[in-house]
Enzyme design. Sequence first.
Site, PDB file in Angstrom:
ATOM      1  N   HIS A 170      -1.883   9.421  -1.841  1.00  0.00           N
ATOM      2  CA  HIS A 170      -2.125   8.190  -2.575  1.00  0.00           C
ATOM      3  C   HIS A 170      -1.908   8.404  -4.074  1.00  0.00           C
ATOM      4  O   HIS A 170      -1.373   7.557  -4.767  1.00  0.00           O
ATOM      5  CB  HIS A 170      -3.551   7.687  -2.324  1.00  0.00           C
ATOM      6  CG  HIS A 170      -3.639   6.859  -1.091  1.00  0.00           C
ATOM      7  ND1 HIS A 170      -3.152   5.591  -1.011  1.00  0.00           N
ATOM      8  CD2 HIS A 170      -4.146   7.138   0.131  1.00  0.00           C
ATOM      9  CE1 HIS A 170      -3.360   5.098   0.187  1.00  0.00           C
ATOM     10  NE2 HIS A 170      -3.964   6.012   0.909  1.00  0.00           N
ATOM     11  N   ASP A 206       0.687 -14.666  12.261  1.00  0.00           N
ATOM     12  CA  ASP A 206      -0.432 -15.257  11.521  1.00  0.00           C
ATOM     13  C   ASP A 206      -1.297 -14.113  10.995  1.00  0.00           C
ATOM     14  O   ASP A 206      -1.888 -13.349  11.764  1.00  0.00           O
ATOM     15  CB  ASP A 206      -1.237 -16.143  12.477  1.00  0.00           C
ATOM     16  CG  ASP A 206      -2.314 -16.935  11.749  1.00  0.00           C
ATOM     17  OD1 ASP A 206      -2.820 -16.450  10.708  1.00  0.00           O
ATOM     18  OD2 ASP A 206      -2.653 -18.026  12.223  1.00  0.00           O
ATOM     19  N   LYS A 253      -9.710 -15.083  15.212  1.00  0.00           N
ATOM     20  CA  LYS A 253      -9.776 -14.566  13.840  1.00  0.00           C
ATOM     21  C   LYS A 253     -11.166 -14.101  13.426  1.00  0.00           C
ATOM     22  O   LYS A 253     -11.529 -14.216  12.256  1.00  0.00           O
ATOM     23  CB  LYS A 253      -9.223 -15.620  12.864  1.00  0.00           C
ATOM     24  CG  LYS A 253      -7.758 -15.942  13.163  1.00  0.00           C
ATOM     25  CD  LYS A 253      -7.229 -17.151  12.418  1.00  0.00           C
ATOM     26  CE  LYS A 253      -5.773 -17.397  12.813  1.00  0.00           C
ATOM     27  NZ  LYS A 253      -5.250 -18.654  12.304  1.00  0.00           N
ATOM     28  N   GLU A 311       0.834  -1.194   0.000  1.00  0.00           N
ATOM     29  CA  GLU A 311       0.000   0.000   0.000  1.00  0.00           C
ATOM     30  C   GLU A 311       0.871   1.247   0.000  1.00  0.00           C
ATOM     31  O   GLU A 311       1.489   1.596   1.013  1.00  0.00           O
ATOM     32  CB  GLU A 311      -0.926   0.026   1.222  1.00  0.00           C
ATOM     33  CG  GLU A 311      -1.903   1.192   1.112  1.00  0.00           C
ATOM     34  CD  GLU A 311      -2.863   1.306   2.293  1.00  0.00           C
ATOM     35  OE1 GLU A 311      -2.850   0.411   3.155  1.00  0.00           O
ATOM     36  OE2 GLU A 311      -3.597   2.305   2.337  1.00  0.00           O
TER      37      GLU A 311
END
Lengths: 427, 427, 427, 427
Positions: free
Chosen positions: B411, B315, B240, B110
């Site tokens: 951006h 993870d 999660k 990103e």
Amino acid sequence: MGKMNQVVRARSRRDELIRALIDRQIGFHQLPRDLPADEAAEIRRAALEGLTGASLAKTGSYALDAKRAACRNCENFIGATQIPLGIVGPVAVRGEAIDDEVFVPLATSEAALVASTNRGCSAIRKAGGAVVRVEDVGMTRAPVFRTAGIDETRRFIAWIEDHEEELREVTQGTSEYLKLLDIRPYTFGTTIFLRFRFTSGDAMGMNMATIACDRVVREFIEPQTGIECVALSGNYCVDKKPAAINFHEGRGKRVFAEILLPPDVLEKTLKTHAEGLLEVQYRKNLMGSIASGSAGFNAHFANVLAAFFIATGQDLAHVVEGSMGVTCVEAREGGSVYMSIYLPAVPMGAVGGGTALDTQNEALALMGIEVDPERPGHAVLRLTEILGATVLAGELSLLSAFTSNDLARAHERLGRGTLPPGGPLAR
Amino acid sequence: MGKMNQVVRARSRRDELIRALIDRQIGFHQLPRDLPADEAAEIRRAALEGLTGASLAKTGSYALDAKRAACRNCENFIGATQIPLGIVGPVAVRGEAIDDEVFVPLATSEAALVASTNRGCSAIRKAGGAVVRVEDVGMTRAPVFRTAGIDETRRFIAWIEDHEEELREVTQGTSEYLKLLDIRPYTFGTTIFLRFRFTSGDAMGMNMATIACDRVVREFIEPQTGIECVALSGNYCVDKKPAAINFHEGRGKRVFAEILLPPDVLEKTLKTHAEGLLEVQYRKNLMGSIASGSAGFNAHFANVLAAFFIATGQDLAHVVEGSMGVTCVEAREGGSVYMSIYLPAVPMGAVGGGTALDTQNEALALMGIEVDPERPGHAVLRLTEILGATVLAGELSLLSAFTSNDLARAHERLGRGTLPPGGPLAR
Amino acid sequence: MGKMNQVVRARSRRDELIRALIDRQIGFHQLPRDLPADEAAEIRRAALEGLTGASLAKTGSYALDAKRAACRNCENFIGATQIPLGIVGPVAVRGEAIDDEVFVPLATSEAALVASTNRGCSAIRKAGGAVVRVEDVGMTRAPVFRTAGIDETRRFIAWIEDHEEELREVTQGTSEYLKLLDIRPYTFGTTIFLRFRFTSGDAMGMNMATIACDRVVREFIEPQTGIECVALSGNYCVDKKPAAINFHEGRGKRVFAEILLPPDVLEKTLKTHAEGLLEVQYRKNLMGSIASGSAGFNAHFANVLAAFFIATGQDLAHVVEGSMGVTCVEAREGGSVYMSIYLPAVPMGAVGGGTALDTQNEALALMGIEVDPERPGHAVLRLTEILGATVLAGELSLLSAFTSNDLARAHERLGRGTLPPGGPLAR
Amino acid sequence: MGKMNQVVRARSRRDELIRALIDRQIGFHQLPRDLPADEAAEIRRAALEGLTGASLAKTGSYALDAKRAACRNCENFIGATQIPLGIVGPVAVRGEAIDDEVFVPLATSEAALVASTNRGCSAIRKAGGAVVRVEDVGMTRAPVFRTAGIDETRRFIAWIEDHEEELREVTQGTSEYLKLLDIRPYTFGTTIFLRFRFTSGDAMGMNMATIACDRVVREFIEPQTGIECVALSGNYCVDKKPAAINFHEGRGKRVFAEILLPPDVLEKTLKTHAEGLLEVQYRKNLMGSIASGSAGFNAHFANVLAAFFIATGQDLAHVVEGSMGVTCVEAREGGSVYMSIYLPAVPMGAVGGGTALDTQNEALALMGIEVDPERPGHAVLRLTEILGATVLAGELSLLSAFTSNDLARAHERLGRGTLPPGGPLAR
């Protein structure tokens, strides 16, 4: 003079820069702009090694195009993180953009995930393929505005409604792929959110949406209304946070996938049975998620989604909202089981972001993802349908594993490396 | 005879296996177990290339130890996904396990994230360092049981309370690093969840907790009580998925970080001012997240967390719960601003999982993370403190960017590659 | 002189006060303190009638003790609102404080509610009675404090832990019925919540908890620590708002009730069958509440709870958290159905608040609720067990009604008055 | 013969019925249909008194029209529950349907609530009146359907879209006041919800919506599509449960109210100051509700709403969703404070339900609520605007009370009856 001198001079400039970094005379972002990305990375690594004593040899052994990565993806570039990539499938996808079997690459460090998902793919294949449908809900961005109170708010919202055409024109003018679907206002107190929703072709669209909102806010809304925009993103978008609005309205792609598993696939491929699956679904995915106040009524969408996102160059922070959703398991006649998954808000792109990185690009090509300018949005639709089938594969395999009590054992065996790849889970 | 023959035979065997894969006579997990991981990967890649026409050259150009990755992290190994790695900092961390400045590697695709976080690190450095505290809440796993109803449930819970010592003994017997903190039951209808909470030294602990629960459930609870465990993970853990219980009780590490930003740092480094930051915090992080029904009252914890998680081998699906949390911004005298972040549930490890992968290991070493058997849990504490300061850096930089309206422009510039690394955001 | 004169004088004083109210020379709370409550109410009504032209005759035709109501329940007292009261039952309660059949009064204006709940009571009776268990979780109050940041917060929390005994002594000193169970801190940024949890005998306990917290905060915590309490209730209590913490931790009473319904009761009394009930439970109570992002996984706990709360003098705003909860429906052998309800956070009192009001007191007496000073907490336990059985009755009857498609028709018939009481739903 | 005989016979019939009830030969709903409601109630009370020994004298001393109540509101009618009614105000409402000062009746048993709200009304009056706006979002009902899977679901939703006109005609044909605004489908797995949204004139509309949905489902959708409706209410409506969808989409009326409080009103009327209010708002209404995972970012909307709902004959279980919402407090120049409230989902009626009950009807008349057939919806709009101002009054008074630390003391004084009405809080 000549070559040798140049080399010497280059080396000496390199050493000076390393020294300057180590001595903190310059920052890591202040290397000369003419320095090739590879060299800049090497200099940064050398300085870091000098500063910390750590080796960055593997980090420097990358295979990606440094110039592109450094320019488009990652400032202060020093190399690459390498994540193991495994292959599952083929998974049979019965979608609208793909009706075929496809091998799926998954990048992960979690033992058993690839093996387990692979087993799910076998089950899907044997059961005739997963029906998958994807809705292009569109990408959203919601600037937040401040007003003086109720009356001004009402006038502002009325103005927005009255100028929908101009707002469409200005936003769509920032990209040929952007289509404004609608603008949803939400307001209380002195705060107004305008949730712009766009389709964006094959791109995930977050940056396109941001740029379009910036343009329309700065050049049209603020000057015309005098109402100040406090932030271009007002968290009513809402990006990379679990949120009811995205569960409800959707964001990015809305994904549906389903499969009917006959008894022999349940027994032979998944080592399970209807009763067990229904019980795990009921106690875990429904009651457990109710008990924990969770927005995820599933077993592990996030695992497969994350591995797929890494492999294909998606924005990994999008795992947050992308993994919300609901698994359904229902008994069918003769011991069959219907299983479905639903993911309401998956941001996904087939171009842009990390998709152009070298290994990610290979992963996309492996699945036949090719952007066709004639059919914008078709490549990402295909990609998302494959995702849907793969998440379903991962879900049904894990739910089955619970019924045969082998979750912990699989982790023990595979995670501790006592088994070579291709163990019993991987049938 | 000799070498030549061996090579020929090996090549021929290789070709046969590729052919068998392409013809689907065997599955990708069914290569001979004696095949070295590198060769197996190459054979799988060749077959996939044959099947799809796609190239996997870059995927095969990995720098990690294939044998380890294939055994411990990723079945059906075919290579590696490479994600650009950038460096930020140093960030000044005033924690309990580290009171120092440290450079932090972030893996991301990103654009602007590294540059923006780097600017935040500068601000923190100039403001004297971020105070960070980390609580080791412990990793949880909650098996789910089925009972006949209220009476049996009560008896079962009473039995669990009466046998806490045995339950501790059995679970702790599965790993020298595991300490059972408590067992929290939750029940309604015919369902009981037992939420086991463990500390696990420097490991993230999810697999250790699962293995311990498996042991105690199969060998002690089920045989002694006759009550059936339906699934080892009952989604009351909860792993999660965004969930209230983890926000409330914590899970993994609970992270607090704060900084007092004086006016000159606000103005010169962050190009902002107290009033603007307060306004963005109020409209976006508070009102916006209330409006969207979000569990994240922050600007973008998930972005920095994901980049840090990738770089350090965590993870990645844990970004889901890890990124929940609250940012606070408060005015202080003389135009200063107090800013804090709070992340209630960050699963984090300094050993195990992906931390041993080559590039990830280098990233850990770069930050001085070394596991010391004499001080279990100290390395992961240090790592999490660094994470806390880095997330704070990312948060304060982005919030500042909103006040100067340059989110979209950053951006646009950085993401589209029109600027070399080290642009205006990266001060 | 004498009586006549007194009457004249009284009447003249009365007229003057009415005039003063109408002319707004005094406010409705500024009537002379020596005025009996009945007279004050009459004067207020007369003034309101004069001001608005509306009649308040029925409002003034109350049967309650005005003096008590005006002093203890409702300032500016003008009379009473009358809500129709119906009777259901008897419902068979198999609890710990009551194992008997009991008639239950419900106050409501919603047609069909009493009839439907009555049918549920029949079903429970015929099925052998509802097993009910109630846990006295305790009433909570969470003052909120402001600190300078992480370090001060840690010291403050450590101080609280170190002074648990004194905190217990001070809080318990404010009422003989109060027992401090624990103090749960929660903190981020510069904010600390201390969630005090008390049992409070037969009282609902909110006011007792508030008074105890006020005392301990003002006289002990603030002076000793120098840390300022910003508000005695910091919304981490949390009172009269739907909230995850109360779902998770419980508050007031935690209620469990269950019943096994044999096929003949399903068919004859409830006009339903196992399959239909399971289907409604699945689509509506589970999937529907998931889809709507609800904290209530039930059909209509709130209806029965509200009617019970009105009838028995509970705080009606407590319907908000009191009605959270989960219904479970499970198939059992031979076409039987197991049904359970779970309400995690029901504030409930058998003394105090509105329980002493005349009609409410009669309703309590009707159910045999008598406070016994020797067994504090026993009366409220009995009351809550009856509530549990009644909510279960309402739930199972409505779920059954859905399966026979008669919800709308029941409303149509009963609500529009075309049927006398005792229609087909009321079997 | 004649009169005497009749009386004797009536008495004897009465005694027989009482006996039959006591002996459980008949149920309470099985009294002869020709029995007048008053007599039936008396007989039921006598039987209950005989069965339990409790007196129901006050319960029987009701002033409401028993026939109406027994037919339309409450089966098995035995009398009335009486709740103390107090008066606050006048509150100055600057709305669209009312721009005036109005006295507001509140029914409650919670000491201090009326006094505190009254103080808030004073503050609002002195500050020039509360600006209030109400949006008629419409009442919703969402039947839930079962399909065979993705394909059938898509066809069904397409069919619904294609038949919007017929669906409108059928639903609107059930009541002249019903207007169908839209139908929102939501689906996953094999479940489809159709959320019908209607305006309903001055009625709250829940029963009208249910009847309309019943008609259209049974007579049009099911026969035409062959898709089965599992339940007329699929909890995606969602009624009487806290839910994200109602917060987001609204339901019933959406209420906005605001006030600008100048310093002298803060000081003299509310005994507070800007800084204190801002602090309480921040720590309690924002941080506290975030910490507790609450959907109510306010101090006590539920209290005032419940008291207003009881007084005006609303459905009390609607307090659950009606009380969700957000309070905002912002500093303005010169020590003034802007305060606003927002309630997204308030079900509210001026006719139907309990509004026709005698005392409730008087309360409505007192506030000038008169249904005008020429302007359907106008009366309920006026009523809801008054509600908005009153909730704001209650909110600002309680927030102020926190800043002067007198919450507990007010409860102590007023709730324990040591002060006559009109104490210090009631200024």
